[in-house]
Scaffold this motif. Structure first.
Motif, PDB file in Angstrom:
ATOM      1  N   ALA A 263      -2.980   4.407   0.997  1.00  0.00           N
ATOM      2  CA  ALA A 263      -2.917   3.401  -0.060  1.00  0.00           C
ATOM      3  C   ALA A 263      -2.196   2.154   0.443  1.00  0.00           C
ATOM      4  N   VAL A 264      -2.583   1.009  -0.071  1.00  0.00           N
ATOM      5  CA  VAL A 264      -1.973  -0.259   0.323  1.00  0.00           C
ATOM      6  C   VAL A 264      -0.734  -0.496  -0.532  1.00  0.00           C
ATOM      7  N   PRO A 265       0.437  -0.682   0.089  1.00  0.00           N
ATOM      8  CA  PRO A 265       1.637  -0.930  -0.707  1.00  0.00           C
ATOM      9  C   PRO A 265       1.456  -2.121  -1.655  1.00  0.00           C
ATOM     10  N   GLY A 266       1.839  -1.912  -2.909  1.00  0.00           N
ATOM     11  CA  GLY A 266       1.689  -2.958  -3.916  1.00  0.00           C
ATOM     12  C   GLY A 266       0.421  -2.875  -4.725  1.00  0.00           C
ATOM     13  N   TRP A 270       1.545   1.212  -7.888  1.00  0.00           N
ATOM     14  CA  TRP A 270       2.381   1.524  -6.733  1.00  0.00           C
ATOM     15  C   TRP A 270       3.809   1.882  -7.173  1.00  0.00           C
ATOM     16  N   GLY A 271       4.313   2.983  -6.663  1.00  0.00           N
ATOM     17  CA  GLY A 271       5.692   3.368  -6.885  1.00  0.00           C
ATOM     18  C   GLY A 271       5.997   3.928  -8.262  1.00  0.00           C
ATOM     19  N   ALA A 297       9.673   1.554 -11.309  1.00  0.00           N
ATOM     20  CA  ALA A 297       8.779   1.789 -10.171  1.00  0.00           C
ATOM     21  C   ALA A 297       9.535   1.552  -8.875  1.00  0.00           C
ATOM     22  N   GLY A 298       9.275   2.386  -7.891  1.00  0.00           N
ATOM     23  CA  GLY A 298       9.857   2.179  -6.575  1.00  0.00           C
ATOM     24  C   GLY A 298       9.013   1.211  -5.755  1.00  0.00           C
ATOM     25  N   ASP A 299       9.621   0.630  -4.723  1.00  0.00           N
ATOM     26  CA  ASP A 299       8.865  -0.299  -3.879  1.00  0.00           C
ATOM     27  C   ASP A 299       9.604  -0.510  -2.561  1.00  0.00           C
ATOM     28  N   TYR A 300       9.135   0.145  -1.494  1.00  0.00           N
ATOM     29  CA  TYR A 300       9.769   0.018  -0.183  1.00  0.00           C
ATOM     30  C   TYR A 300       9.613  -1.388   0.408  1.00  0.00           C
ATOM     31  N   ARG A 301       8.674  -2.168  -0.121  1.00  0.00           N
ATOM     32  CA  ARG A 301       8.508  -3.525   0.397  1.00  0.00           C
ATOM     33  C   ARG A 301       9.739  -4.384   0.156  1.00  0.00           C
TER      34      ARG A 301
END
Length: 346
Positions: A263-266, A270-271, A297-301
């Motif tokens: 999956a593409v982050p964002g 996402w998250g 929501a989480g987001d490693y970006r």
């Protein structure tokens, strides 16, 4: 968007392929310029336009590179980070950024001498479940917290043939998952007064640790960090108890699975955690009842966006060097306490 930072990614195993490459490509302000790998075919299968180099020093010496991301085996983190810093590059290192405290202090000294940014990839600060817990702690929803259980159990009875499970520096479960759990605890509660650790080998055929039970000791609070490889049906992630109630979380943040699935982050959803936590509150009369639990929501970006802003706009880095060193101090103290005796930190 203004300046674009050109990135050299060192290592294209699990960390580089699943985590760093997708997050770098999905965060505005970065261009993945070079991948350092001995397997160009593997890289080009995913990134057909990427430049691939076998020798990391070639990337470090390339004037086109602004940032080096090190996602190679743990034992190589410190020497590669020092070499990249000495070549004048900003550096991000996957956790742990060294195999022990002595190495970590050497990397920190190199970063300070170079005047370049050193960031450590403590991505699980941006897990959905940890963000929910942080919201509860900062709001005082649970009252005076007395007990925190942070689990990362798995059921992997067969020992895989990979560097993390082979004898050697930097291997084992404690240096794999311990940095995540330690960093999260320190973000919420600061450096503990002392640690007490039980780190063991449990699986048949295992040669490095695959179990840990580490207690971070604060004046009254106890934070228990636990992981094992022989836990079928494992689902508990957090159990937190305080004078105002308890919070329970089962299941892991969904981002790693999404990244593994390509999956593409964002992307949409996402998250978003499909299994948010359960919050139990205690009323003034002692009645226990369910209450709405936060579900961010989480987001490693966010980590990479913070690295971009720290380099381009002199913003505070998402993980400071002092924070990264504190994690290494707790990891080292826990290793030193592996037979169960208490090691003081303050």
């Amino acid at each position: 968007m203004g300046e674009v930072l050109r990135v050299a990614l060192v290592g294209y195993g699990l960390a580089g392929r699943v985590f760093h490459a997708p997050l770098i490509r999905a965060t505005p302000g970065f261009a993945l310029h070079t991948v350092v790998s001995s397997d160009a075919g593997k890289v080009h299968a995913d990134l057909p336009d990427a430049r691939v180099e076998a020798d990391p020093q070639t990337a470090f010496d390339d004037p086109a590179i602004d940032l080096v991301v090190i996602a190679s085996p743990n034992a190589t983190h410190a020497p590669l980070a020092i070499a990249a810093l000495q070549a004048g590059k900003h550096v991000v290192v996957d956790k742990p950024f060294a195999i022990d405290l002595r190495e970590a202090l050497e990397v920190a000294a190199a970063a300070r001498a170079s005047g370049r940014l050193l960031g450590v990839f403590h991505n699980r600060r941006w897990d959905a479940d940890f963000l929910a817990l942080r919201t509860l702690v900062e709001a005082g929803t649970l009252g005076d917290i007395a007990e925190v259980h942070s689990h990362f159990d798995r059921f992997r009875p067969t020992v895989p043939d990979r560097w993390r499970d082979r004898a050697g520096p930097g291997a084992g479960l404690w240096l794999d998952l311990g940095p995540h759990l330690v960093d999260q605890a320190l973000q919420l509660f600061g450096v503990p007064d002392a640690v007490q650790a039980d780190i063991a080998i449990q699986r048949t055929g295992a040669v490095v640790d695959d179990y840990f039970h580490v207690v971070l000791r604060y004046p009254r609070l106890r934070v228990i960090l636990h992981a094992g490889a022989l836990v079928p049906g494992a689902s508990l992630r957090f159990a937190v108890h305080g004078s105002g109630g308890s919070w329970f979380k089962h299941g892991l943040d969904p981002q790693e699975t999404a990244l593994r699935d390509g999956a593409v982050p964002g992307c949409d959803g996402w998250g978003v955690d499909p299994a948010p936590g359960r919050l139990l509150r205690v009323d003034a009369d002692g009645t226990l009842h369910d209450a709405p639990s936060p579900a961010p929501a989480g987001d490693y970006r966010v980590f990479y966006a913070g690295i971009r802003d720290a380099i381009c706009e002199s913003a505070a880095p998402p993980v400071t060097l002092d924070e990264a060193l504190d994690v290494m101090r707790v990891l080292q103290a826990s290793t030193d306490s592996a037979n169960g005796h208490v090691v003081a930190l303050t």
